[in-house]
Scaffold this motif. Structure first.
Motif, PDB file in Angstrom:
ATOM      1  N   GLU A 368       0.813  -1.218   0.000  1.00  0.00           N
ATOM      2  CA  GLU A 368       0.000   0.000   0.000  1.00  0.00           C
ATOM      3  C   GLU A 368       0.844   1.265   0.000  1.00  0.00           C
ATOM      4  O   GLU A 368       0.318   2.373   0.045  1.00  0.00           O
ATOM      5  N   GLY A 369       2.174   1.118  -0.052  1.00  0.00           N
ATOM      6  CA  GLY A 369       3.054   2.269  -0.171  1.00  0.00           C
ATOM      7  C   GLY A 369       3.743   2.675   1.110  1.00  0.00           C
ATOM      8  O   GLY A 369       4.626   3.539   1.093  1.00  0.00           O
ATOM      9  N   THR A 370       3.380   2.078   2.255  1.00  0.00           N
ATOM     10  CA  THR A 370       4.020   2.404   3.523  1.00  0.00           C
ATOM     11  C   THR A 370       5.467   1.913   3.516  1.00  0.00           C
ATOM     12  O   THR A 370       5.747   0.795   3.079  1.00  0.00           O
ATOM     13  N   THR A 371       6.381   2.752   4.006  1.00  0.00           N
ATOM     14  CA  THR A 371       7.794   2.397   4.082  1.00  0.00           C
ATOM     15  C   THR A 371       8.226   2.355   5.543  1.00  0.00           C
ATOM     16  O   THR A 371       8.009   3.318   6.280  1.00  0.00           O
ATOM     17  N   VAL A 372       8.819   1.267   5.961  1.00  0.00           N
ATOM     18  CA  VAL A 372       9.294   1.101   7.329  1.00  0.00           C
ATOM     19  C   VAL A 372      10.697   0.527   7.297  1.00  0.00           C
ATOM     20  O   VAL A 372      11.188   0.090   6.255  1.00  0.00           O
ATOM     21  N   SER A 411       9.668 -14.940  17.591  1.00  0.00           N
ATOM     22  CA  SER A 411       9.469 -16.374  17.474  1.00  0.00           C
ATOM     23  C   SER A 411      10.791 -17.037  17.834  1.00  0.00           C
ATOM     24  O   SER A 411      11.791 -16.353  18.095  1.00  0.00           O
ATOM     25  N   LYS A 412      10.783 -18.351  17.835  1.00  0.00           N
ATOM     26  CA  LYS A 412      12.005 -19.062  18.203  1.00  0.00           C
ATOM     27  C   LYS A 412      13.145 -18.747  17.257  1.00  0.00           C
ATOM     28  O   LYS A 412      14.304 -18.642  17.677  1.00  0.00           O
ATOM     29  N   ASP A 413      12.823 -18.563  15.978  1.00  0.00           N
ATOM     30  CA  ASP A 413      13.861 -18.383  14.962  1.00  0.00           C
ATOM     31  C   ASP A 413      14.039 -16.947  14.505  1.00  0.00           C
ATOM     32  O   ASP A 413      15.062 -16.616  13.904  1.00  0.00           O
ATOM     33  N   GLU A 414      13.063 -16.077  14.742  1.00  0.00           N
ATOM     34  CA  GLU A 414      13.126 -14.712  14.231  1.00  0.00           C
ATOM     35  C   GLU A 414      12.746 -13.705  15.302  1.00  0.00           C
ATOM     36  O   GLU A 414      11.790 -13.913  16.051  1.00  0.00           O
ATOM     37  N   LYS A 415      13.542 -12.631  15.384  1.00  0.00           N
ATOM     38  CA  LYS A 415      13.219 -11.488  16.238  1.00  0.00           C
ATOM     39  C   LYS A 415      13.351 -10.236  15.382  1.00  0.00           C
ATOM     40  O   LYS A 415      14.448  -9.938  14.875  1.00  0.00           O
ATOM     41  N   LEU A 416      12.253  -9.514  15.200  1.00  0.00           N
ATOM     42  CA  LEU A 416      12.228  -8.363  14.316  1.00  0.00           C
ATOM     43  C   LEU A 416      11.755  -7.125  15.058  1.00  0.00           C
ATOM     44  O   LEU A 416      10.891  -7.212  15.937  1.00  0.00           O
ATOM     45  N   LEU A 417      12.319  -5.969  14.706  1.00  0.00           N
ATOM     46  CA  LEU A 417      11.881  -4.677  15.218  1.00  0.00           C
ATOM     47  C   LEU A 417      11.457  -3.818  14.031  1.00  0.00           C
ATOM     48  O   LEU A 417      12.161  -3.766  13.017  1.00  0.00           O
ATOM     49  N   VAL A 418      10.332  -3.118  14.167  1.00  0.00           N
ATOM     50  CA  VAL A 418       9.814  -2.272  13.092  1.00  0.00           C
ATOM     51  C   VAL A 418       9.799  -0.830  13.580  1.00  0.00           C
ATOM     52  O   VAL A 418       9.250  -0.532  14.645  1.00  0.00           O
ATOM     53  N   SER A 419      10.410   0.066  12.811  1.00  0.00           N
ATOM     54  CA  SER A 419      10.455   1.486  13.179  1.00  0.00           C
ATOM     55  C   SER A 419      10.250   2.346  11.943  1.00  0.00           C
ATOM     56  O   SER A 419      10.162   1.841  10.822  1.00  0.00           O
ATOM     57  N   ASP A 420      10.187   3.672  12.147  1.00  0.00           N
ATOM     58  CA  ASP A 420       9.957   4.602  11.039  1.00  0.00           C
ATOM     59  C   ASP A 420      11.166   4.658  10.111  1.00  0.00           C
ATOM     60  O   ASP A 420      12.318   4.531  10.552  1.00  0.00           O
ATOM     61  N   PHE A 421      10.909   4.884   8.838  1.00  0.00           N
ATOM     62  CA  PHE A 421      11.977   5.088   7.857  1.00  0.00           C
ATOM     63  C   PHE A 421      12.292   6.575   7.761  1.00  0.00           C
ATOM     64  O   PHE A 421      11.393   7.406   7.630  1.00  0.00           O
ATOM     65  N   MET A 422      13.585   6.915   7.846  1.00  0.00           N
ATOM     66  CA  MET A 422      14.042   8.305   7.779  1.00  0.00           C
ATOM     67  C   MET A 422      14.718   8.514   6.421  1.00  0.00           C
ATOM     68  O   MET A 422      15.856   8.084   6.209  1.00  0.00           O
ATOM     69  N   PRO A 423      14.042   9.175   5.485  1.00  0.00           N
ATOM     70  CA  PRO A 423      14.552   9.232   4.102  1.00  0.00           C
ATOM     71  C   PRO A 423      15.830  10.028   3.934  1.00  0.00           C
ATOM     72  O   PRO A 423      16.534   9.854   2.938  1.00  0.00           O
ATOM     73  N   ALA A 424      16.161  10.915   4.880  1.00  0.00           N
ATOM     74  CA  ALA A 424      17.359  11.748   4.711  1.00  0.00           C
ATOM     75  C   ALA A 424      18.644  11.019   5.073  1.00  0.00           C
ATOM     76  O   ALA A 424      19.733  11.583   4.932  1.00  0.00           O
ATOM     77  N   GLY A 425      18.556   9.780   5.539  1.00  0.00           N
ATOM     78  CA  GLY A 425      19.764   9.001   5.811  1.00  0.00           C
ATOM     79  C   GLY A 425      20.332   9.251   7.186  1.00  0.00           C
ATOM     80  O   GLY A 425      19.673   9.737   8.101  1.00  0.00           O
ATOM     81  N   SER A 426      21.605   8.928   7.343  1.00  0.00           N
ATOM     82  CA  SER A 426      22.270   9.003   8.637  1.00  0.00           C
ATOM     83  C   SER A 426      23.349  10.080   8.639  1.00  0.00           C
ATOM     84  O   SER A 426      23.804  10.543   7.584  1.00  0.00           O
TER      85      SER A 426
END
Length: 641
Positions: A368-372, A411-426
């Motif tokens: 749907e176009g969301t970027t994370v 889960s036993k095999d996967e640990k994921l974190l979801v946060s906002d995407f910052m388009p200007a980089g680091s």
């Protein structure tokens, strides 16, 4: 007596003069180049094949070519002549007119000398099939006339720098069979030949390099994207309940069943149904007998209690999740703004942003176009309950200078974190991304704004969240389009246990962390002080030039300041800005207090922010004076004492 020349004698005189001039040119000798070559061959062990007569002309030596006037050495070719050991500095780097240099198929070792940057007219460099080590030599990225560069089959390591784009005339870049790591930069040069196979590269292949065959990228297990297999999905999907195969799946057959087979199946089914009916009647009769032999008890009603997002039932605490559906879902944290599930995330197109010691970060674009940003953690040692409690704590942190954590998956095999995407980089990319001619310098006002934003975010973590960041570095300071900074990757150090070495903050870690492996608020202050020095000097804490000298960034700054060369500390890009020298010196003083070796001598982050805001009291319209922890800003934080 008058002497008269006719036309014939005049021509004879001109021919005689030309002959004299030609003789003078033939006798010319490239003296400086001759000395440089002799210095090189005398300091480098070699086979008897290279026998240069010191009394003869250098232009007549084996492997040496000069220009037409024999005034300088234009080509040096010594392939497979048994050269052993490092290339001595201050030798070949003095051949300032050199066009072609070939030292391939020898046993040269060590790093490529930095004075190769003096070979500004070099067009072809062949160093393949040696034992050269170290990182990609930045000195070569200054040779803007290079058309062919072959460093294949060596022991080179580290990232391939983005500054390769400075070589705008490059047509061949061969780096295969080394130990290069990190992501591939987007190389815009008009390459005809390119090969990075058999390295340790990761991430997606830039579009500018997708035209080359898959063999040019083979042997890099973590590379993906055209022409290799796509990067999506970026982690193995957990099967949903509907995808779990049945024990005895019925396979379709192309041939039709015969009439006899159909009759046998019908008879068999009837027999089985009859037997099941008899068994069911016997069970009911036995159960009726048991109920009549016991005193009846009043019925007890039970009610299933739904498990809310972010919490777990007591059964989950024991088993780590009761059903497949419970395990196969994202948990959204407080104040979430997204509405997607794990299946949506699995279908998202993914691009590797970076790979570190705690895991790999991906940019995921949903349908749907969301970027994370999805961070896939590795080596997590805590239990599910401990993981969930830490995520709940981090999910409550809301501040304009802190990247919010939106959701997690365990889960036993996967640990994921979801946060906002910052388009200007680091900040790291902005400071060190490209130091070539096409670079846009990071001016002082923006550097100070970024530093102050990062300081305010770190202060909020310490005061309101009671959270130790544990991983302060330039790549974890992300930027919004207005150059406002926000810190990320905070508070996840607890997930890896105390036995994990603190290599994830190499270059930024406080001295006591190396010994105790315990992260504190004061160790965060030290890391932030190193970050300030990086902003002021333009040098990364793990920069090769510092590593060669065996010192870290704080010690290097101290040594320069001690010799009263304070002006030499600051990044050359900052020198051209006037009327900011005093602010830069004051910020340098704050940084030096933060990197004190004794933790008690370091200030708290609220004191650091206060001192930085005082530096900018003369500013009016940039909003730097007002604290971001002001409740009127809607951050949800209280005003620090």
């Amino acid at each position: 007596m008058a002497v008269v020349f006719d036309s014939g004698s005049g021509s004879l005189v001109l021919w005689f003069i030309s002959l004299l001039l030609l003789g003078a040119k033939v006798k010319s000798e490239p003296t400086q180049d001759r000395r440089a070559l002799l210095a090189f061959i005398n300091q480098t062990p070699h086979a008897n094949r290279v026998q240069w007569n010191s009394s003869g002309s250098a232009c007549d030596w084996f492997g040496v070519l000069c220009d037409a006037n024999r005034s300088y050495v234009s080509t040096l070719r010594l392939p497979g002549v048994g050269l052993v050991g490092p290339i001595p500095s201050n030798t070949l780097g003095r051949l300032s007119q050199l066009r072609v240099l070939s030292l391939r198929s020898n046993r040269l070792s060590g790093e490529i000398p930095s004075d190769f940057s003096n070979l500004t007219l070099l067009r072809s460099l062949y160093l393949q099939n040696n034992e050269l080590s170290g990182e990609f030599p930045l000195s070569l990225t200054r040779l803007t006339r290079l058309t062919r560069l072959d460093l294949s089959s060596n022991n080179l390591t580290g990232p391939i720098p983005f500054s390769v784009n400075n070589l705008t005339h490059l047509t061949a870049l061969l780096l295969q069979d080394n130990g290069f790591s990190g992501t591939l930069p987007s190389i815009a040069a008009g390459l005809d030949k390119f090969n990075v196979s058999n390295n340790d590269l990761n991430g997606s292949i830039p579009e500018t390099l997708a035209k080359f065959p898959a063999s040019a990228f083979a042997g890099n297990s973590d590379l993906c994207g055209k022409p290799l297999p796509p990067c999506n999905p970026f982690f193995p999907p957990a099967p949903s309940p509907s995808e779990i195969p049945t024990p005895n799946p019925v396979k379709k057959k192309s041939k039709k069943l015969s009439t006899i087979a159909i009759v046998l199946i019908a008879v068999g089914s009837a027999v089985v149904a009859f037997l099941l009916l008899v068994f069911l009647l016997l069970c009911l009769k036995k159960r009726h007998r048991q109920r009549t032999s016991k005193t009846p008890k009043p019925p007890v009603t039970t009610r299933a209690v739904p498990v809310e997002a972010g919490t777990s039932s007591s059964k989950d605490d024991i088993t780590g999740g009761s059903t497949e559906a419970e395990r196969n879902r994202l948990v959204f944290l407080e104040g979430g703004i997204f509405s997607f599930d794990l299946e949506d995330l699995l279908r998202a197109s993914a691009e590797v942003l970076g790979k570190g010691s705690v895991g790999t970060s991906y940019k995921a674009v949903l349908e749907e176009g969301t970027t994370v940003v999805v961070k896939r953690l590795k080596d997590v040692v805590v239990t599910k309950r401990e993981f969930e409690m830490q995520m709940e704590l981090l999910g409550k942190i809301k501040h304009e200078n802190v990247v919010p954590l939106r959701a997690y998956y365990y889960s036993k095999d996967e640990k994921l974190l979801v946060s906002d995407f910052m388009p200007a980089g680091s900040l790291s990319a902005l400071l060190h991304g490209s130091r070539g001619s096409g670079r846009t310098p990071l001016e002082w006002d923006n550097r100070f704004r970024i530093a102050l934003g990062a300081a305010r975010g770190l202060r909020h973590l310490h005061l309101s969240g009671k959270v130790v960041h544990g991983n302060i570095k330039a790549s974890n300071v992300l930027l919004r389009p207005d150059q406002d900074a926000a810190v990320t990757d905070y508070g996840i150090n607890k997930l890896f246990g105390t036995s994990t070495p603190p290599n994830r903050v190499a270059g930024y870690r406080a001295p006591e962390v190396v010994e105790t492996r315990k992260l504190t608020f004061k160790s965060d202050v030290y890391s932030f002080g190193v970050l300030l020095l990086e902003i002021l000097t333009g040098k990364a804490p793990n920069q090769a030039s510092l590593s060669e000298e065996g010192i870290d960034l704080p010690r290097w700054v101290q040594s320069v300041v001690r010799e009263e060369w304070t002006a030499e500390v600051f990044d050359a890009e900052l020198v051209r800005y006037h009327n900011v020298e005093e602010e830069m010196v004051q910020l340098l003083q704050i940084a030096m207090v933060c990197v004190s070796t004794v933790p008690d001598h370091r200030p708290a982050m609220q004191e650091v922010v206060r001192k930085m805001e005082e530096l900018n009291r003369g500013e009016t319209d940039d909003g730097l004076r007002q604290s971001s922890d002001d409740p009127s800003k809607g951050s949800g934080a209280h005003t620090p004492p």
